[in-house]
Write a protein that holds these residues in place. Structure first.
Motif, PDB file in Angstrom:
ATOM      1  N   VAL A 132       3.475  10.710   6.217  1.00 51.68           N
ATOM      2  CA  VAL A 132       2.808   9.766   7.397  1.00 51.68           C
ATOM      3  C   VAL A 132       2.761   8.480   6.428  1.00 51.68           C
ATOM      4  O   VAL A 132       2.994   7.524   7.340  1.00 51.68           O
ATOM      5  CB  VAL A 132       1.311  10.229   7.410  1.00 51.68           C
ATOM      6  CG1 VAL A 132       0.396   9.179   8.339  1.00 51.68           C
ATOM      7  CG2 VAL A 132       1.362  11.439   8.183  1.00 51.68           C
ATOM      8  N   ALA A 133       2.589   8.062   5.318  1.00 49.69           N
ATOM      9  CA  ALA A 133       2.861   6.813   4.645  1.00 49.69           C
ATOM     10  C   ALA A 133       4.291   6.366   4.763  1.00 49.69           C
ATOM     11  O   ALA A 133       4.297   5.036   5.144  1.00 49.69           O
ATOM     12  CB  ALA A 133       2.302   7.000   3.176  1.00 49.69           C
ATOM     13  N   MET A 187       0.809  -1.335  -0.025  1.00 44.60           N
ATOM     14  CA  MET A 187      -0.063  -0.243  -0.062  1.00 44.60           C
ATOM     15  C   MET A 187       0.730   1.202  -0.033  1.00 44.60           C
ATOM     16  O   MET A 187       0.354   2.307  -0.393  1.00 44.60           O
ATOM     17  CB  MET A 187      -0.896  -0.030   1.256  1.00 44.60           C
ATOM     18  CG  MET A 187      -2.087  -0.861   1.189  1.00 44.60           C
ATOM     19  SD  MET A 187      -3.174  -0.564  -0.229  1.00 44.60           S
ATOM     20  CE  MET A 187      -3.999   0.886   0.232  1.00 44.60           C
ATOM     21  N   LEU A 188       2.232   1.181   0.504  1.00 46.68           N
ATOM     22  CA  LEU A 188       3.090   2.341   0.382  1.00 46.68           C
ATOM     23  C   LEU A 188       2.937   3.128  -1.009  1.00 46.68           C
ATOM     24  O   LEU A 188       2.910   4.435  -0.919  1.00 46.68           O
ATOM     25  CB  LEU A 188       4.307   2.024   0.896  1.00 46.68           C
ATOM     26  CG  LEU A 188       5.350   3.155   0.811  1.00 46.68           C
ATOM     27  CD1 LEU A 188       5.047   4.055   1.748  1.00 46.68           C
ATOM     28  CD2 LEU A 188       6.886   2.627   0.907  1.00 46.68           C
ATOM     29  N   ALA A 189       3.187   2.289  -2.084  1.00 49.53           N
ATOM     30  CA  ALA A 189       3.143   2.843  -3.449  1.00 49.53           C
ATOM     31  C   ALA A 189       1.865   3.695  -3.645  1.00 49.53           C
ATOM     32  O   ALA A 189       2.041   4.623  -4.276  1.00 49.53           O
ATOM     33  CB  ALA A 189       3.310   1.788  -4.423  1.00 49.53           C
ATOM     34  N   ALA A 190       1.025   3.061  -3.221  1.00 50.65           N
ATOM     35  CA  ALA A 190      -0.557   3.952  -3.614  1.00 50.65           C
ATOM     36  C   ALA A 190      -0.464   5.216  -2.741  1.00 50.65           C
ATOM     37  O   ALA A 190      -0.976   6.172  -3.490  1.00 50.65           O
ATOM     38  CB  ALA A 190      -1.620   2.897  -3.144  1.00 50.65           C
ATOM     39  N   TYR A 191      -0.121   5.039  -1.362  1.00 49.00           N
ATOM     40  CA  TYR A 191      -0.044   6.270  -0.843  1.00 49.00           C
ATOM     41  C   TYR A 191       0.695   7.460  -1.490  1.00 49.00           C
ATOM     42  O   TYR A 191       0.417   8.625  -1.620  1.00 49.00           O
ATOM     43  CB  TYR A 191       0.402   6.222   0.633  1.00 49.00           C
ATOM     44  CG  TYR A 191      -0.833   5.639   1.339  1.00 49.00           C
ATOM     45  CD1 TYR A 191      -2.088   6.366   2.047  1.00 49.00           C
ATOM     46  CD2 TYR A 191      -0.689   4.435   1.845  1.00 49.00           C
ATOM     47  CE1 TYR A 191      -2.911   5.932   2.555  1.00 49.00           C
ATOM     48  CE2 TYR A 191      -1.757   3.668   2.423  1.00 49.00           C
ATOM     49  CZ  TYR A 191      -2.971   4.564   3.162  1.00 49.00           C
ATOM     50  OH  TYR A 191      -3.971   3.946   3.660  1.00 49.00           O
ATOM     51  N   LEU A 192       2.043   6.869  -2.011  1.00 48.37           N
ATOM     52  CA  LEU A 192       2.818   7.852  -2.645  1.00 48.37           C
ATOM     53  C   LEU A 192       2.259   8.173  -3.795  1.00 48.37           C
ATOM     54  O   LEU A 192       2.581   9.604  -4.189  1.00 48.37           O
ATOM     55  CB  LEU A 192       4.129   7.132  -2.801  1.00 48.37           C
ATOM     56  CG  LEU A 192       5.043   6.618  -1.466  1.00 48.37           C
ATOM     57  CD1 LEU A 192       6.475   5.913  -2.020  1.00 48.37           C
ATOM     58  CD2 LEU A 192       5.088   7.599  -0.674  1.00 48.37           C
ATOM     59  N   LEU A 193       1.542   7.724  -4.564  1.00 46.21           N
ATOM     60  CA  LEU A 193       0.898   7.900  -5.713  1.00 46.21           C
ATOM     61  C   LEU A 193      -0.145   9.171  -5.520  1.00 46.21           C
ATOM     62  O   LEU A 193      -0.045   9.886  -6.102  1.00 46.21           O
ATOM     63  CB  LEU A 193       0.509   6.840  -6.622  1.00 46.21           C
ATOM     64  CG  LEU A 193      -0.434   7.101  -7.744  1.00 46.21           C
ATOM     65  CD1 LEU A 193       0.550   7.670  -8.808  1.00 46.21           C
ATOM     66  CD2 LEU A 193      -1.172   6.041  -7.985  1.00 46.21           C
ATOM     67  N   VAL A 194      -0.671   8.940  -4.619  1.00 42.70           N
ATOM     68  CA  VAL A 194      -1.781   9.975  -4.353  1.00 42.70           C
ATOM     69  C   VAL A 194      -1.051  11.172  -3.777  1.00 42.70           C
ATOM     70  O   VAL A 194      -1.481  12.309  -4.270  1.00 42.70           O
ATOM     71  CB  VAL A 194      -2.799   9.546  -3.393  1.00 42.70           C
ATOM     72  CG1 VAL A 194      -3.773  10.475  -2.790  1.00 42.70           C
ATOM     73  CG2 VAL A 194      -3.582   8.405  -3.944  1.00 42.70           C
ATOM     74  N   ARG A 213       4.138   4.986   8.405  1.00 35.49           N
ATOM     75  CA  ARG A 213       3.329   3.615   8.541  1.00 35.49           C
ATOM     76  C   ARG A 213       3.875   2.418   7.920  1.00 35.49           C
ATOM     77  O   ARG A 213       3.834   1.715   8.322  1.00 35.49           O
ATOM     78  CB  ARG A 213       2.043   4.094   7.915  1.00 35.49           C
ATOM     79  CG  ARG A 213       1.221   2.867   8.198  1.00 35.49           C
ATOM     80  CD  ARG A 213       0.477   2.570   9.529  1.00 35.49           C
ATOM     81  NE  ARG A 213      -0.329   1.514   9.564  1.00 35.49           N
ATOM     82  CZ  ARG A 213       0.042   0.323   9.790  1.00 35.49           C
ATOM     83  NH1 ARG A 213       1.431   0.037   9.567  1.00 35.49           N
ATOM     84  NH2 ARG A 213      -0.951  -0.681   9.727  1.00 35.49           N
ATOM     85  N   TYR A 214       4.474   2.746   6.589  1.00 37.67           N
ATOM     86  CA  TYR A 214       4.960   1.394   6.004  1.00 37.67           C
ATOM     87  C   TYR A 214       6.439   1.764   5.589  1.00 37.67           C
ATOM     88  O   TYR A 214       6.683   2.145   4.585  1.00 37.67           O
ATOM     89  CB  TYR A 214       4.186   1.081   4.654  1.00 37.67           C
ATOM     90  CG  TYR A 214       2.725   1.091   4.881  1.00 37.67           C
ATOM     91  CD1 TYR A 214       2.428  -0.145   5.350  1.00 37.67           C
ATOM     92  CD2 TYR A 214       1.775   1.996   4.244  1.00 37.67           C
ATOM     93  CE1 TYR A 214       0.894  -0.388   5.537  1.00 37.67           C
ATOM     94  CE2 TYR A 214       0.587   1.689   4.555  1.00 37.67           C
ATOM     95  CZ  TYR A 214      -0.141   0.853   5.072  1.00 37.67           C
ATOM     96  OH  TYR A 214      -1.406   0.314   5.319  1.00 37.67           O
ATOM     97  N   PRO A 215       7.179   1.652   6.718  1.00 32.00           N
ATOM     98  CA  PRO A 215       8.683   1.987   6.232  1.00 32.00           C
ATOM     99  C   PRO A 215       9.136   0.871   5.474  1.00 32.00           C
ATOM    100  O   PRO A 215       8.682  -0.237   5.475  1.00 32.00           O
ATOM    101  CB  PRO A 215       9.181   1.839   7.709  1.00 32.00           C
ATOM    102  CG  PRO A 215       8.307   1.014   8.478  1.00 32.00           C
ATOM    103  CD  PRO A 215       7.248   1.245   8.023  1.00 32.00           C
ATOM    104  N   LEU A 216      10.490   1.420   4.797  1.00 31.29           N
ATOM    105  CA  LEU A 216      10.941   0.434   3.750  1.00 31.29           C
ATOM    106  C   LEU A 216      11.735  -1.046   4.636  1.00 31.29           C
ATOM    107  O   LEU A 216      11.964  -1.753   4.112  1.00 31.29           O
ATOM    108  CB  LEU A 216      12.037   1.095   2.856  1.00 31.29           C
ATOM    109  CG  LEU A 216      11.315   2.194   2.267  1.00 31.29           C
ATOM    110  CD1 LEU A 216      12.488   2.956   1.439  1.00 31.29           C
ATOM    111  CD2 LEU A 216      10.368   1.393   1.151  1.00 31.29           C
TER     112      LEU A 216
END
Lengths: 103, 230
Positions: free
Chosen positions: A45-46, A1-8, A49-52
């Protein structure tokens, strides 16, 4: 989901950038900077929440809180300047101040 | 697959944004609407098959669509008051996304500070400075919409295509501990006042400087048509 948050977040930032470049109303241009802040908040925040790697941290949320304070200060100063500029020229058109640009 | 969907999404969104910019002809708005519906479908097709909890994906898609469409309407609307109101919609969608990432305190703070304080200031200034009789001529026509949209398209394409081609499975959810609750007011407050206490102090100084600066600017007397300040 990290990529989706980064996209938005990136899309919100880009929309703010496009709006800042293309609109000619001083107030709308300031609103577009706030839109860019929203994209940055989502990204921070993303990442928290989803650290690498490792566990989720609160650092992104704390940075976003600082960003809120800076955004409030920027809005107060920027809008005071907008009101002052409006009283000089009687218009919100940013082209009224194009003498500031180097030509 | 993800790259193809991303390119479709960016292209449809970019063309739709260009057509929706103020200054276009009337039938361009309908074409923009169709293209943006296509872009929204591409976003849904991109996000929904991702790994992760199903409820989170559905809520994420809904909030992302609301936020992005409201942002697009905000930068294309011809009336500044409507732009400010659409920005409130963007803030609400952003708060929803923050709640999805368990940042509940930050979501509440964002709503209170942005929608409650900053946007009220914006609307106040818009009402103070807006000429009577509809939207002004400088709101009717965008400045160089093509160059602006192409710039944004290239920026977002570079950012997100790199994301889609990253190592491993970037569109998969990284395993996190679901039991740990992030973002409660106790945790954030403790973090803020122990690890970042210097930052809090500096933020206070920044706010004080901004307050003094705003008062100093507002006290100036401006006379219309002159560059002189007393």
């Amino acid at each position: 989901m990290l990529a989706a948050y980064l996209l938005v977040g990136g899309a919100l930032f880009t929309l703010g950038l496009v709006g800042f470049v293309t609109r000619r109303n001083l107030i709308i241009m300031f609103l577009c900077t706030e839109l860019m802040f929203q994209g940055i908040v989502i990204n921070l925040v993303a990442f928290g929440r989803y650290p690498l790697d490792g566990q989720p941290t609160l650092d992104g949320q704390v940075f976003s809180l600082f960003l809120l304070a800076v955004a409030a200060a920027e809005a107060a100063l920027g809008l005071a300047l907008v009101v002052l500029l409006y009283r000089y020229k009687g218009t919100l058109d940013v082209d009224a101040w194009k003498l500031l640009r180097d030509e | 697959m993800a790259s193809v969907l991303l390119i479709i999404l960016l292209t449809l969104g970019g063309v739709g944004l260009y057509l929706a910019m103020p200054g276009g002809r009337l039938h361009a708005a309908r074409a923009a609407l169709i293209l943006l519906i296509g872009a929204a479908a591409a976003l849904v097709a991109l996000v929904l098959p991702m790994a992760g909890a199903q409820a989170e994906r559905i809520w994420f898609t809904l909030l992302a669509l609301i936020g992005l469409l409201a942002a697009l309407r905000m930068i294309t609307h011809r009336k500044p008051v409507y732009s400010a109101l659409y920005f409130i919609l963007v803030i609400i969608a952003t708060s929803g996304l923050l709640i999805l990432t368990q940042a509940t305190f930050l979501a509440a703070a964002l709503l209170i500070i942005y929608a409650g304080a900053i946007l009220v200031t914006y609307v106040f200034v818009i009402m103070l400075a807006q000429q009577a009789g509809g939207s002004a001529p400088y709101d009717q026509r965008a400045r160089e919409p093509f160059v602006g949209v192409v710039t944004g398209f290239i920026l977002l394409a570079v950012l997100t295509l790199r994301l889609a081609r990253g190592e491993g499975q970037p569109f998969a959810m990284i395993a996190t501990d679901p039991e740990r609750t992030l973002g409660s007011i106790t945790l954030v407050g403790t973090h803020l006042l122990t690890q970042y206490v210097i930052g809090i102090e500096i933020t206070g100084v920044v706010l004080l400087a901004a307050m003094v600066g705003a008062i100093a600017i507002a006290r100036r007397r401006a006379t219309a048509g002159q560059g002189e300040v007393d």
